[in-house]
Design a protein around this motif. Structure first.
Motif, PDB file in Angstrom:
ATOM      1  N   VAL A 110       0.818  -1.219   0.000  1.00 12.88           N
ATOM      2  CA  VAL A 110       0.000   0.000   0.000  1.00 12.88           C
ATOM      3  C   VAL A 110       0.851   1.269   0.000  1.00 12.88           C
ATOM      4  N   PHE A 111       1.871   1.307   0.840  1.00 11.71           N
ATOM      5  CA  PHE A 111       2.650   2.530   1.010  1.00 11.71           C
ATOM      6  C   PHE A 111       3.963   2.541   0.228  1.00 11.71           C
ATOM      7  N   GLU A 112       4.299   1.420  -0.377  1.00 11.77           N
ATOM      8  CA  GLU A 112       5.553   1.277  -1.124  1.00 11.77           C
ATOM      9  C   GLU A 112       6.756   1.653  -0.269  1.00 11.77           C
ATOM     10  N   MET A 113       6.724   1.204   0.970  1.00 14.41           N
ATOM     11  CA  MET A 113       7.838   1.400   1.893  1.00 14.41           C
ATOM     12  C   MET A 113       7.827   0.280   2.912  1.00 14.41           C
ATOM     13  N   GLU A 114       8.987   0.055   3.504  1.00 19.00           N
ATOM     14  CA  GLU A 114       9.124  -1.027   4.471  1.00 19.00           C
ATOM     15  C   GLU A 114       8.588  -0.606   5.837  1.00 19.00           C
ATOM     16  N   LEU A 115       7.944  -1.537   6.480  1.00 19.61           N
ATOM     17  CA  LEU A 115       7.558  -1.397   7.882  1.00 19.61           C
ATOM     18  C   LEU A 115       8.532  -2.294   8.633  1.00 19.61           C
TER      19      LEU A 115
END
Length: 119
Positions: A110-115
């Motif tokens: 969804v955010f195109e970033m790592e959590l």
């Protein structure tokens, strides 16, 4: 604490609310109902629905059986695992880790970033 851990319920619920607002989809107050609709619409994985269910069961059960957020004694550990539909506490820990990874995977999509979650 399945609520506050990175990849826990707070992150999962933020993801749901973001999708509700961004897409105007699944506009219901109950997170579990919204998640099922978002999964049906292909906006999140079906596995995220189960991740929410296990973390919610764990949160409620742990408040009774491990209120200090430490591993409870053996009898309470077994009761906690059973409440979360796991055969033992070790399986419960593995199940929670998998649920958090599922939150992180959906976050990435969804955010195109790592959590970032610790292993």
């Amino acid at each position: 604490d399945p609520k506050l851990l990175r990849g826990g319920l707070v992150d999962l619920e933020f993801l749901v609310h973001f999708l509700q607002l961004r897409d105007g989809a699944a506009l219901v107050p109950a997170v579990d109902v919204a998640l099922r609709q978002l999964a049906k619409d292909g906006k999140v994985t079906d596995a995220l629905v189960e991740a929410h269910a296990i973390m919610t069961r764990l949160l409620v059960s742990a408040r009774l059986l491990a209120p200090d957020l430490q591993k409870p004694p053996p009898s309470a550990s077994q009761a906690l695992a059973k409440a979360c539909r796991c055969k033992d506490y070790d399986e419960l820990e593995r199940t929670l880790a998998a649920a958090r990874k599922e939150v992180a995977a959906n976050w990435r999509t969804v955010f195109e970033m790592e959590l970032e979650i610790e292993e």
